[in-house]
Design a protein around this motif. Structure first.
Motif, PDB file in Angstrom:
ATOM      1  N   GLU A 114       0.846  -1.186   0.000  1.00 35.20           N
ATOM      2  CA  GLU A 114       0.000   0.000   0.000  1.00 35.20           C
ATOM      3  C   GLU A 114       0.884   1.239   0.000  1.00 35.20           C
ATOM      4  O   GLU A 114       1.923   1.270   0.662  1.00 35.20           O
ATOM      5  N   VAL A 115       0.491   2.256  -0.750  1.00 35.60           N
ATOM      6  CA  VAL A 115       1.301   3.463  -0.871  1.00 35.60           C
ATOM      7  C   VAL A 115       1.458   4.119   0.503  1.00 35.60           C
ATOM      8  O   VAL A 115       0.480   4.345   1.222  1.00 35.60           O
ATOM      9  N   ALA A 116       2.704   4.411   0.858  1.00 36.83           N
ATOM     10  CA  ALA A 116       3.004   5.032   2.151  1.00 36.83           C
ATOM     11  C   ALA A 116       2.433   6.442   2.198  1.00 36.83           C
ATOM     12  O   ALA A 116       2.366   7.142   1.183  1.00 36.83           O
ATOM     13  N   ARG A 117       2.032   6.867   3.364  1.00 42.51           N
ATOM     14  CA  ARG A 117       1.449   8.191   3.542  1.00 42.51           C
ATOM     15  C   ARG A 117       2.484   9.131   4.155  1.00 42.51           C
ATOM     16  O   ARG A 117       3.197   8.777   5.101  1.00 42.51           O
ATOM     17  N   ILE A 118       2.584  10.332   3.605  1.00 41.94           N
ATOM     18  CA  ILE A 118       3.424  11.376   4.170  1.00 41.94           C
ATOM     19  C   ILE A 118       2.592  12.654   4.263  1.00 41.94           C
ATOM     20  O   ILE A 118       1.527  12.756   3.658  1.00 41.94           O
ATOM     21  N   VAL A 119       3.069  13.626   5.012  1.00 46.21           N
ATOM     22  CA  VAL A 119       2.409  14.930   5.079  1.00 46.21           C
ATOM     23  C   VAL A 119       2.854  15.728   3.866  1.00 46.21           C
ATOM     24  O   VAL A 119       4.029  16.077   3.739  1.00 46.21           O
ATOM     25  N   THR A 120       1.938  16.002   2.953  1.00 49.03           N
ATOM     26  CA  THR A 120       2.296  16.589   1.661  1.00 49.03           C
ATOM     27  C   THR A 120       2.022  18.090   1.570  1.00 49.03           C
ATOM     28  O   THR A 120       2.271  18.699   0.525  1.00 49.03           O
ATOM     29  N   SER A 121       1.558  18.709   2.617  1.00 47.77           N
ATOM     30  CA  SER A 121       1.142  20.110   2.594  1.00 47.77           C
ATOM     31  C   SER A 121       2.227  21.018   2.009  1.00 47.77           C
ATOM     32  O   SER A 121       3.326  21.128   2.551  1.00 47.77           O
ATOM     33  N   GLY A 122       1.908  21.642   0.876  1.00 46.78           N
ATOM     34  CA  GLY A 122       2.818  22.593   0.262  1.00 46.78           C
ATOM     35  C   GLY A 122       3.931  21.987  -0.562  1.00 46.78           C
ATOM     36  O   GLY A 122       4.741  22.709  -1.140  1.00 46.78           O
ATOM     37  N   MET A 123       4.003  20.662  -0.656  1.00 50.46           N
ATOM     38  CA  MET A 123       5.055  20.019  -1.441  1.00 50.46           C
ATOM     39  C   MET A 123       4.746  20.073  -2.933  1.00 50.46           C
ATOM     40  O   MET A 123       3.588  20.142  -3.337  1.00 50.46           O
ATOM     41  N   THR A 124       5.786  19.978  -3.747  1.00 55.74           N
ATOM     42  CA  THR A 124       5.582  19.783  -5.180  1.00 55.74           C
ATOM     43  C   THR A 124       5.341  18.301  -5.443  1.00 55.74           C
ATOM     44  O   THR A 124       5.748  17.439  -4.654  1.00 55.74           O
ATOM     45  N   ASP A 125       4.707  18.008  -6.567  1.00 61.26           N
ATOM     46  CA  ASP A 125       4.455  16.610  -6.910  1.00 61.26           C
ATOM     47  C   ASP A 125       5.742  15.786  -6.999  1.00 61.26           C
ATOM     48  O   ASP A 125       5.787  14.652  -6.492  1.00 61.26           O
ATOM     49  N   PRO A 126       6.811  16.291  -7.634  1.00 61.30           N
ATOM     50  CA  PRO A 126       8.045  15.498  -7.643  1.00 61.30           C
ATOM     51  C   PRO A 126       8.594  15.234  -6.248  1.00 61.30           C
ATOM     52  O   PRO A 126       9.094  14.127  -5.973  1.00 61.30           O
ATOM     53  N   GLN A 127       8.506  16.214  -5.374  1.00 60.96           N
ATOM     54  CA  GLN A 127       8.982  16.029  -4.002  1.00 60.96           C
ATOM     55  C   GLN A 127       8.164  14.958  -3.289  1.00 60.96           C
ATOM     56  O   GLN A 127       8.698  14.123  -2.557  1.00 60.96           O
ATOM     57  N   GLY A 136       2.459  30.604 -15.484  1.00 58.50           N
ATOM     58  CA  GLY A 136       2.408  29.932 -14.197  1.00 58.50           C
ATOM     59  C   GLY A 136       3.681  29.151 -13.919  1.00 58.50           C
ATOM     60  O   GLY A 136       4.491  28.889 -14.803  1.00 58.50           O
ATOM     61  N   ALA A 137       3.863  28.777 -12.656  1.00 59.69           N
ATOM     62  CA  ALA A 137       5.006  27.960 -12.238  1.00 59.69           C
ATOM     63  C   ALA A 137       4.460  26.734 -11.528  1.00 59.69           C
ATOM     64  O   ALA A 137       3.637  26.843 -10.613  1.00 59.69           O
ATOM     65  N   PHE A 138       4.944  25.568 -11.937  1.00 59.18           N
ATOM     66  CA  PHE A 138       4.350  24.293 -11.533  1.00 59.18           C
ATOM     67  C   PHE A 138       5.417  23.326 -11.025  1.00 59.18           C
ATOM     68  O   PHE A 138       6.609  23.509 -11.275  1.00 59.18           O
ATOM     69  N   GLY A 139       4.942  22.273 -10.364  1.00 59.24           N
ATOM     70  CA  GLY A 139       5.853  21.233  -9.930  1.00 59.24           C
ATOM     71  C   GLY A 139       6.588  20.588 -11.092  1.00 59.24           C
ATOM     72  O   GLY A 139       7.688  20.059 -10.920  1.00 59.24           O
ATOM     73  N   SER A 140       6.008  20.637 -12.275  1.00 61.71           N
ATOM     74  CA  SER A 140       6.672  20.104 -13.469  1.00 61.71           C
ATOM     75  C   SER A 140       7.793  21.016 -13.960  1.00 61.71           C
ATOM     76  O   SER A 140       8.617  20.613 -14.778  1.00 61.71           O
ATOM     77  N   ASP A 141       7.843  22.254 -13.460  1.00 59.31           N
ATOM     78  CA  ASP A 141       8.933  23.169 -13.802  1.00 59.31           C
ATOM     79  C   ASP A 141      10.151  22.968 -12.898  1.00 59.31           C
ATOM     80  O   ASP A 141      11.286  23.113 -13.338  1.00 59.31           O
ATOM     81  N   HIS A 142       9.902  22.672 -11.642  1.00 59.28           N
ATOM     82  CA  HIS A 142      11.003  22.460 -10.693  1.00 59.28           C
ATOM     83  C   HIS A 142      10.445  21.754  -9.466  1.00 59.28           C
ATOM     84  O   HIS A 142       9.342  22.056  -9.018  1.00 59.28           O
ATOM     85  N   ARG A 143      11.213  20.835  -8.913  1.00 58.26           N
ATOM     86  CA  ARG A 143      10.727  20.105  -7.742  1.00 58.26           C
ATOM     87  C   ARG A 143      10.868  20.910  -6.455  1.00 58.26           C
ATOM     88  O   ARG A 143      10.259  20.573  -5.443  1.00 58.26           O
TER      89      ARG A 143
END
Length: 241
Positions: free
Chosen positions: A41-54, A145-152
């Protein structure tokens, strides 16, 4: 005097413009499992404010996959996640809530001629799907715009948005007239990293007291009072360059 068109507003998405629902998380997990061949099962982390790559890197670390392994298939993951999200867009529309008051603020700023785009940890492709599902995609200029796909690293995203503005329209906006609107401490940090301003709003997982510790330039409980929110943004826009 600074004209509204000379400023740039960069909106976060999750927790700031929209919130709610588990469909996007489930789509993310399906794509992650398929691309990286996870057996648990996919592990859970606190993702608040993270980029998708991170998020991908830190999640996969809990599955004993290296950063290099995570990055090697990141493009494949982005494609798979985008496909999964596209397939459930109708469900997103049912689950997502546009944060109360935010549409009125966007419309008022647009009427004043303020440039509005996005600064988000989402990949651009998934950002488009999320906002389209609730009819907000037409309100923002994705080209700048600036996105997680632009930089992690979220702290690198303000300069990317300003570079896109210059490349796309030949306009140089002062970083001090660039305002990030978001709901997490990472939104404040990314603005600070580049010298931009930040409006922090307690519409996501962080309380107004938690956000206050990080000393944003403006701090809001919510977007309910359209005039007060717009006035706060205009005051920051008029600050020294």
């Amino acid at each position: 005097m600074l004209e509204p068109k000379d400023a740039l507003i960069l909106w976060d998405i999750d927790g700031t413009l929209v919130r709610g629902g588990t469909t996007a998380v489930a789509a993310h997990d399906r794509a992650l499992t398929a691309v990286y061949q996870l057996t648990d099962e996919v592990a859970r982390i606190v993702t608040s404010g993270m980029t998708d790559p991170q998020i991908v890197i830190e999640t996969l670390a809990l599955h004993n996959l290296t950063e290099a392994s995570a990055l090697a298939s990141l493009d494949a993951f982005q494609c798979a996640y985008t496909d999964e999200l596209g397939r459930v867009a109708a469900q997103l529309a049912l689950e997502f809530e546009i944060v109360p008051g935010v549409r009125a603020v966007i419309d008022r700023l647009a009427a004043l001629g303020v440039r509005q785009s996005l600064l988000t940890g989402n990949f651009e492709s998934t950002a488009r799907i999320k906002l389209a599902s609730v009819g907000l995609d037409q309100h923002f200029d994705f080209a700048i715009g600036a996105f997680g796909s632009d930089h992690r690293d979220r702290n690198c995203l303000v300069p990317i948005a300003l570079a896109k503005l210059a490349q796309t329209y030949g306009i140089t906006a002062a970083v001090a007239h660039t305002i990030v609107i978001g709901d997490t401490p990472r939104d404040v940090a990314c603005a600070r990293a580049s010298g931009a301003r930040c409006v922090a709003v307690a519409t996501g997982p962080h309380s107004i007291e938690e956000l206050a510790i990080h000393e944003p330039d403006a701090l809001l409980e919510d977007f309910a009072a359209t005039g007060a929110v717009v006035s706060a943004v205009l005051r920051l826009m008029s600050g020294p360059a």
